[in-house]
Design an enzyme around this catalytic site. Sequence first.
Site, PDB file in Angstrom:
ATOM      1  N   ASP A  60       0.794  -1.225   0.000  1.00 11.40           N
ATOM      2  CA  ASP A  60       0.000   0.000   0.000  1.00 11.40           C
ATOM      3  C   ASP A  60       0.831   1.282   0.000  1.00 11.40           C
ATOM      4  O   ASP A  60       0.563   2.203  -0.761  1.00 11.40           O
ATOM      5  CB  ASP A  60      -0.924  -0.022   1.226  1.00 11.40           C
ATOM      6  CG  ASP A  60      -1.741   1.228   1.371  1.00 11.40           C
ATOM      7  OD1 ASP A  60      -2.575   1.480   0.480  1.00 11.40           O
ATOM      8  OD2 ASP A  60      -1.566   1.957   2.357  1.00 11.40           O
ATOM      9  N   GLU A 117       5.795   9.735   3.679  1.00 15.17           N
ATOM     10  CA  GLU A 117       5.440   8.404   3.192  1.00 15.17           C
ATOM     11  C   GLU A 117       4.716   8.489   1.841  1.00 15.17           C
ATOM     12  O   GLU A 117       3.808   9.303   1.669  1.00 15.17           O
ATOM     13  CB  GLU A 117       4.541   7.682   4.200  1.00 15.17           C
ATOM     14  CG  GLU A 117       4.232   6.235   3.807  1.00 15.17           C
ATOM     15  CD  GLU A 117       3.489   5.474   4.896  1.00 15.17           C
ATOM     16  OE1 GLU A 117       3.507   4.232   4.870  1.00 15.17           O
ATOM     17  OE2 GLU A 117       2.881   6.134   5.774  1.00 15.17           O
TER      18      GLU A 117
END
Length: 518
Positions: free
Chosen positions: A92, A478
């Site tokens: 993910d 991120e």
Amino acid sequence: MRSSVIIWGLLLCCILAMATTTTSSHNGLALEDMGSFEAGYDYKDALGKAILFFQGQRSGKLPPTQRVKWRGDSALTDGHPDKVNLVGGYYDAGDNVKFGWPMAFTVTLLSWAAIEYPQEISSANQLKTLRTAIRWGTNFILKSHTSPTTLYTQVGDGNSDHQCWERPEDMDTPRTVYKITSDSPGTEAAAEAAAALSAASLVFKGVDSNYSARLLTNSKSLFKFADKYRGSYKDSCPFYCSFSGYQDELIWSAAWLYKASGDTKYLSYVLSNQGWSQAVSEFSWDNKFAGVQALLAKEFYGGKKDLSKYKTDVESFICALMPGSSSLQIRTTSGGLLFIRDGANLQYVTSSCMVLSVYSKTLKASHIDGIQCGSAHFSASQIKDFVKLQVNYILGNNPMKMSYMVGFGSKYPMQLHHRGSSIPSVQSHPSKVGCDDGYSNYYSSSNPNPNEHVGAIVGGPDSNDHFNDQRSDYSHSEPTTYINAAFVGAVAALLDESEQEPLQLLQINRTTHMTDYM
């Protein structure tokens, strides 16, 4: 030749200046109020790197054509606890979990880009690469749909994984599997999977007709499952919780099924459920209303006037974002960046840009002069200009003077919050790196990541346009698959003009070839 190009460049500057003056007097929105264009961004390079990113997110057995060499095979027994094959798909973000709902949204976005901008993407020699990225995701969704009323929606325990800092190749945290069934439904996840497969079926229709047909068949099955057994999806909480409900995913998937199949029952579905559509100010993995509104507004302009609510609602979305709008809801930072919320804000920027780009194209193709936002009027070109400002901000035209895409330009994030990128590859460091060693030796290190995750777009700066390049700051450092997926469509929309810009000769932001990072 050189002098003629310079003359044309000066002429273009004059034209832009005149257009800016006209815009300012017309509706109060001037380009200088939104930030400035910076010449020289190589959109083709940015597109290629944005797509390459997905190879670094691959789970499973890597093919011989793998170009991101610091990655290796991983999670080759996924699904074994339930005696199913769930090998493959995408991790993910910076973790090693496969979340099916946002993964499906990623595939839908990538497919939408391929459908809307095939010529532009082909001009960058990236259409085949993009199809490969889409197929890697759709193959996993097909595996996950093991029966008409079963869809596996997650592989890996999020809590255990997030307490561990390991390369995916070393991963030894529980590979717990989660699924939705008729007894334990999750309409959002099933409907998004249906949307992904139907959109992808259009991508492969003229390339691999058998595969396209298989995707469409499974999409219809998933939509039936999602609609018949309604229940909000909860399995991924606390990481992916549904806040907007499942009505947006149902009409989103029905719209894609209508586009892919031509079956009027799906058109009837979105018509009879127009009341579900809401005016919103974000487009995200959780809230699909703006996306379906943009899709169906195109059908409205194609003659289906009964779909007027979707057209009205998508224009409300645009009016909520455009600086100078009388109904502005989302502000920009002083540097010009749309700022919706602090956690991974660039996901909302890139997804908004995808919708704005598509609707700008729809307006232009329909010979509509623009939209009205109270006293302010925005032409299709002005909407697209705003997209360009956002894309350029991401690529380096910002107060930090840095690109938020790893490997693009001369200054970009070096401490990506990403397990595989931050730990030496298995090729250079064959011995296992355990959870605690990963945290103490690599997560806490002040050194740059040893593996550059080329193309990864981070969460982005804060509301003051400031970015701390720190691995521990996951909200800003991120990457996620859906940030990149939406960026692919947004930057592809700009390729039709990039070769027409003589100002690119300035090359303010030089970029390095992708092969230099392999």
